[in-house]
Motif scaffolding. Structure first.
Motif, mmCIF file in Angstrom:
data_model
loop_
_atom_site.group_PDB
_atom_site.id
_atom_site.type_symbol
_atom_site.label_atom_id
_atom_site.label_comp_id
_atom_site.label_asym_id
_atom_site.label_seq_id
_atom_site.Cartn_x
_atom_site.Cartn_y
_atom_site.Cartn_z
ATOM 1 N N ILE A 123 0.266 6.462 10.972
ATOM 2 C CA ILE A 123 1.204 7.409 11.593
ATOM 3 C C ILE A 123 0.499 8.651 12.134
ATOM 4 C CG2 ILE A 123 3.092 6.644 10.104
ATOM 5 C CD1 ILE A 123 2.710 9.227 8.470
ATOM 6 N N ALA A 124 -0.823 8.716 11.993
ATOM 7 C CA ALA A 124 -1.562 9.939 12.334
ATOM 8 C C ALA A 124 -1.335 10.402 13.758
ATOM 9 C CB ALA A 124 -3.058 9.723 12.082
ATOM 10 N N LEU A 125 -1.303 9.473 14.716
ATOM 11 C CA LEU A 125 -1.204 9.834 16.128
ATOM 12 C C LEU A 125 0.230 9.813 16.646
ATOM 13 C CD1 LEU A 125 -4.289 7.826 17.457
ATOM 14 C CD2 LEU A 125 -4.156 10.264 16.962
ATOM 15 N N ASN A 126 1.196 9.846 15.724
ATOM 16 C CA ASN A 126 2.620 9.806 16.095
ATOM 17 C C ASN A 126 2.938 8.621 17.013
ATOM 18 O OD1 ASN A 126 3.340 12.171 14.647
ATOM 19 N ND2 ASN A 126 2.599 13.441 16.337
ATOM 20 N N PRO A 127 2.664 7.397 16.557
ATOM 21 C CA PRO A 127 2.902 6.225 17.412
ATOM 22 C C PRO A 127 4.390 5.947 17.583
ATOM 23 C CG PRO A 127 2.357 5.520 15.200
ATOM 24 C CD PRO A 127 2.188 7.012 15.214
ATOM 25 N N LYS A 128 4.708 5.188 18.632
ATOM 26 C CA LYS A 128 6.089 4.753 18.836
ATOM 27 C C LYS A 128 6.384 3.467 18.065
ATOM 28 C CE LYS A 128 6.395 6.614 23.554
ATOM 29 N NZ LYS A 128 6.606 6.261 24.986
ATOM 30 N N PHE A 129 5.353 2.641 17.868
ATOM 31 C CA PHE A 129 5.541 1.293 17.338
ATOM 32 C C PHE A 129 4.464 0.987 16.302
ATOM 33 C CE2 PHE A 129 4.679 -3.391 18.075
ATOM 34 C CZ PHE A 129 5.780 -3.841 17.349
ATOM 35 N N ILE A 130 4.892 0.417 15.165
ATOM 36 C CA ILE A 130 3.951 0.040 14.105
ATOM 37 C C ILE A 130 4.216 -1.406 13.692
ATOM 38 C CG2 ILE A 130 3.218 0.437 11.735
ATOM 39 C CD1 ILE A 130 3.698 3.336 12.043
ATOM 40 N N VAL A 131 3.151 -2.198 13.636
ATOM 41 C CA VAL A 131 3.223 -3.547 13.080
ATOM 42 C C VAL A 131 2.834 -3.446 11.608
ATOM 43 C CG1 VAL A 131 2.251 -5.871 13.118
ATOM 44 C CG2 VAL A 131 2.719 -4.681 15.261
ATOM 45 N N CYS A 132 3.767 -3.802 10.729
ATOM 46 C CA CYS A 132 3.527 -3.743 9.291
ATOM 47 C C CYS A 132 3.257 -5.165 8.809
ATOM 48 C CB CYS A 132 4.739 -3.165 8.562
ATOM 49 S SG CYS A 132 5.380 -1.631 9.280
ATOM 50 N N ASP A 133 1.997 -5.500 8.592
ATOM 51 C CA ASP A 133 1.596 -6.863 8.254
ATOM 52 C C ASP A 133 1.613 -7.070 6.741
ATOM 53 O OD1 ASP A 133 0.628 -9.428 8.250
ATOM 54 O OD2 ASP A 133 -1.439 -8.883 8.703
ATOM 55 N N GLU A 134 2.771 -7.456 6.220
ATOM 56 C CA GLU A 134 2.944 -7.692 4.787
ATOM 57 C C GLU A 134 2.359 -6.539 3.973
ATOM 58 O OE1 GLU A 134 2.242 -11.703 3.381
ATOM 59 O OE2 GLU A 134 1.950 -12.376 5.452
ATOM 60 N N PRO A 135 2.818 -5.320 4.204
ATOM 61 C CA PRO A 135 2.174 -4.148 3.608
ATOM 62 C C PRO A 135 2.339 -4.010 2.103
ATOM 63 C CG PRO A 135 4.194 -3.516 4.726
ATOM 64 C CD PRO A 135 3.969 -4.956 5.053
ATOM 65 N N VAL A 136 3.225 -4.800 1.482
ATOM 66 C CA VAL A 136 3.421 -4.662 0.034
ATOM 67 C C VAL A 136 3.090 -5.942 -0.731
ATOM 68 C CG1 VAL A 136 5.191 -2.884 0.316
ATOM 69 C CG2 VAL A 136 5.882 -5.286 0.192
ATOM 70 N N SER A 137 2.661 -7.000 -0.055
ATOM 71 C CA SER A 137 2.444 -8.283 -0.734
ATOM 72 C C SER A 137 1.291 -8.245 -1.725
ATOM 73 C CB SER A 137 2.206 -9.391 0.298
ATOM 74 O OG SER A 137 1.026 -9.156 1.042
ATOM 75 N N ALA A 138 0.323 -7.345 -1.532
ATOM 76 C CA ALA A 138 -0.835 -7.260 -2.424
ATOM 77 C C ALA A 138 -0.626 -6.260 -3.561
ATOM 78 C CB ALA A 138 -2.079 -6.872 -1.627
ATOM 79 N N LEU A 139 0.593 -5.698 -3.665
ATOM 80 C CA LEU A 139 0.856 -4.647 -4.649
ATOM 81 C C LEU A 139 1.729 -5.150 -5.787
ATOM 82 C CD1 LEU A 139 1.696 -1.758 -2.150
ATOM 83 C CD2 LEU A 139 -0.537 -2.360 -3.100
ATOM 84 N N ASP A 140 1.668 -4.455 -6.918
ATOM 85 C CA ASP A 140 2.548 -4.767 -8.044
ATOM 86 C C ASP A 140 3.999 -4.550 -7.637
ATOM 87 O OD1 ASP A 140 0.352 -5.285 -9.620
ATOM 88 O OD2 ASP A 140 0.261 -3.254 -10.448
ATOM 89 N N VAL A 141 4.895 -5.288 -8.298
ATOM 90 C CA VAL A 141 6.315 -5.208 -7.948
ATOM 91 C C VAL A 141 6.849 -3.793 -8.125
ATOM 92 C CG1 VAL A 141 8.626 -6.034 -8.558
ATOM 93 C CG2 VAL A 141 6.706 -7.624 -8.540
ATOM 94 N N SER A 142 6.406 -3.105 -9.176
ATOM 95 C CA SER A 142 6.885 -1.742 -9.420
ATOM 96 C C SER A 142 6.459 -0.786 -8.320
ATOM 97 C CB SER A 142 6.376 -1.244 -10.771
ATOM 98 O OG SER A 142 4.956 -1.278 -10.805
ATOM 99 N N VAL A 143 5.303 -1.050 -7.713
ATOM 100 C CA VAL A 143 4.788 -0.192 -6.656
ATOM 101 C C VAL A 143 5.400 -0.553 -5.308
ATOM 102 C CG1 VAL A 143 2.674 0.597 -5.492
ATOM 103 C CG2 VAL A 143 2.625 0.076 -7.927
ATOM 104 N N GLN A 144 5.771 -1.823 -5.130
ATOM 105 C CA GLN A 144 6.323 -2.272 -3.863
ATOM 106 C C GLN A 144 7.537 -1.446 -3.444
ATOM 107 O OE1 GLN A 144 7.173 -6.465 -3.840
ATOM 108 N NE2 GLN A 144 5.054 -7.066 -4.173
ATOM 109 N N SER A 145 8.451 -1.202 -4.378
ATOM 110 C CA SER A 145 9.666 -0.452 -4.044
ATOM 111 C C SER A 145 9.339 0.972 -3.609
ATOM 112 C CB SER A 145 10.627 -0.434 -5.238
ATOM 113 O OG SER A 145 10.010 0.160 -6.367
ATOM 114 N N GLN A 146 8.319 1.575 -4.236
ATOM 115 C CA GLN A 146 7.924 2.929 -3.848
ATOM 116 C C GLN A 146 7.401 2.960 -2.411
ATOM 117 O OE1 GLN A 146 5.096 4.405 -6.714
ATOM 118 N NE2 GLN A 146 6.313 3.733 -8.464
#
Length: 331
Positions: free
Chosen positions: A177-200
């Motif tokens: 988000i650093a450059l204030n983009p209009k569009f972001i592709v989120c490639d499974e951004p929580v699949s490698a995280l613990d379930v408790s962290v995913q919701s955060q």
């Protein structure tokens, strides 16, 4: 779809194909086939919405997301229209300007960050590359980004190896988000995280979407994840999108048999409720040689009821209900 909705479209994808060639080893390279990772995908993403793209491993969803960012220019056909501009034939020089408005959040927070750079250097790098802000302004902006993703500004001097997986993903999000983009592709951004962290992390992404007015393509394996962040959802199977609908319609009234199976696989957090799981037979066919006709017919429980049409004819994407599209011969 009405005219106003058309005017609000940020990303338009028309018949997108990404085929990777396969060569026979020898003295002379000879192409013997191709991996049809994405095989004719069309959809649109409206400004300010999160479009969820769901499917099992190997269906082509990550390749689709990277193709939208023009990361496979030599293997891609079709049209990707971003903010009214067809970027399909853009060279790297023209894409460099566009890339400020299109960013990617990686799946793996451990390998996506350079372990030799401090957090401050990692977040400052986009501004240096695009020659934005003075050195003092960059430091202030980096501290602001850390605050936005829930990290103290003191972490600016630390290295990625000193953080947990969830904290690393927060750093990755800050960089996106650093450059204030209009569009972001989120490639499974929580699949490698613990379930408790995913919701955060999901809650953080929802908050940042509102604050920065982001448009997102959210890629995931399961419908239970995209349910909380998406406005519309597309279901992908073997290189093709088989169903697109508003989030509520997908969960209440799934039309494609593959979507029905995915819905049935969502765990029910109540031991007294019996979940009628739909088990698909067989394995996913190879994208090197996909089946003729409907790509899902080899695993579909309804295919035998329709004779040879499922095996020989590719169904068209049809609007069965308002803004609810499905690719299936049952309709």
């Amino acid at each position: 779809m009405n005219t106003n909705e058309k005017a609000e479209v940020l990303v338009q994808v028309n018949d997108l194909k990404v085929h990777f060639p396969i060569y026979k080893k020898g003295l002379l390279l000879h192409q013997i086939g191709s991996v049809k990772a994405v095989n004719g995908v069309s959809f649109q993403i409206r400004k300010g919405e999160t479009f969820g793209l769901v499917g099992e491993s190997g269906c082509g969803k990550t390749t689709t997301g990277k193709a939208l960012l023009h990361l496979y220019p030599n293997y891609t056909t079709g049209d990707v229209i971003f903010d009214g501009k067809n970027i399909t034939q853009y060279n790297e020089k023209r894409m460099r300007i566009i890339r400020r408005e299109m960013q990617l959040i990686f799946q793996d927070p451990f390998s996506s960050l350079d372990s030799r750079m401090t957090v401050g250097k990692l977040l400052e790098e986009p501004f240096i590359i695009h020659k934005i802000l003075s050195k003092k302004e960059r430091k202030t902006k980096v501290e602001s980004l850390l605050e936005d993703v829930g990290l103290p500004k003191e972490t600016i001097t630390r290295y990625p190896g000193e953080f947990s997986g969830g904290q690393r993903q927060r750093i990755g999000i800050a960089r996106a988000i650093a450059l204030n983009p209009k569009f972001i592709v989120c490639d499974e951004p929580v699949s490698a995280l613990d379930v408790s962290v995913q919701s955060q992390i999901l809650n953080l992404m929802c908050d940042l979407k509102e604050k920065y007015n982001l448009t997102q393509l959210f890629i995931a394996h399961g419908l239970n994840v995209v349910k909380h962040v998406s406005d519309r959802i597309g279901i992908m199977y073997l290189g093709k999108i088989v169903e697109i609908a508003e989030k509520a319609d997908i969960y209440k009234n799934p039309l494609h048999p593959y979507t029905e199976a995915l819905i049935s696989a969502i765990p029910v957090p109540d031991p007294t409720v019996k979940n009628d799981r739909i088990l698909m037979q067989g394995d996913v066919p190879s994208p090197i040689n996909p089946p003729k006709g409907c790509p899902f017919h080899t695993r579909c429980r309804y295919a035998s009821d329709f004779g040879g049409i499922c095996m020989n004819t590719l169904p068209e994407m049809k609007e069965i209900e308002s803004n609810h599209y499905v690719r299936c011969h049952r309709y």
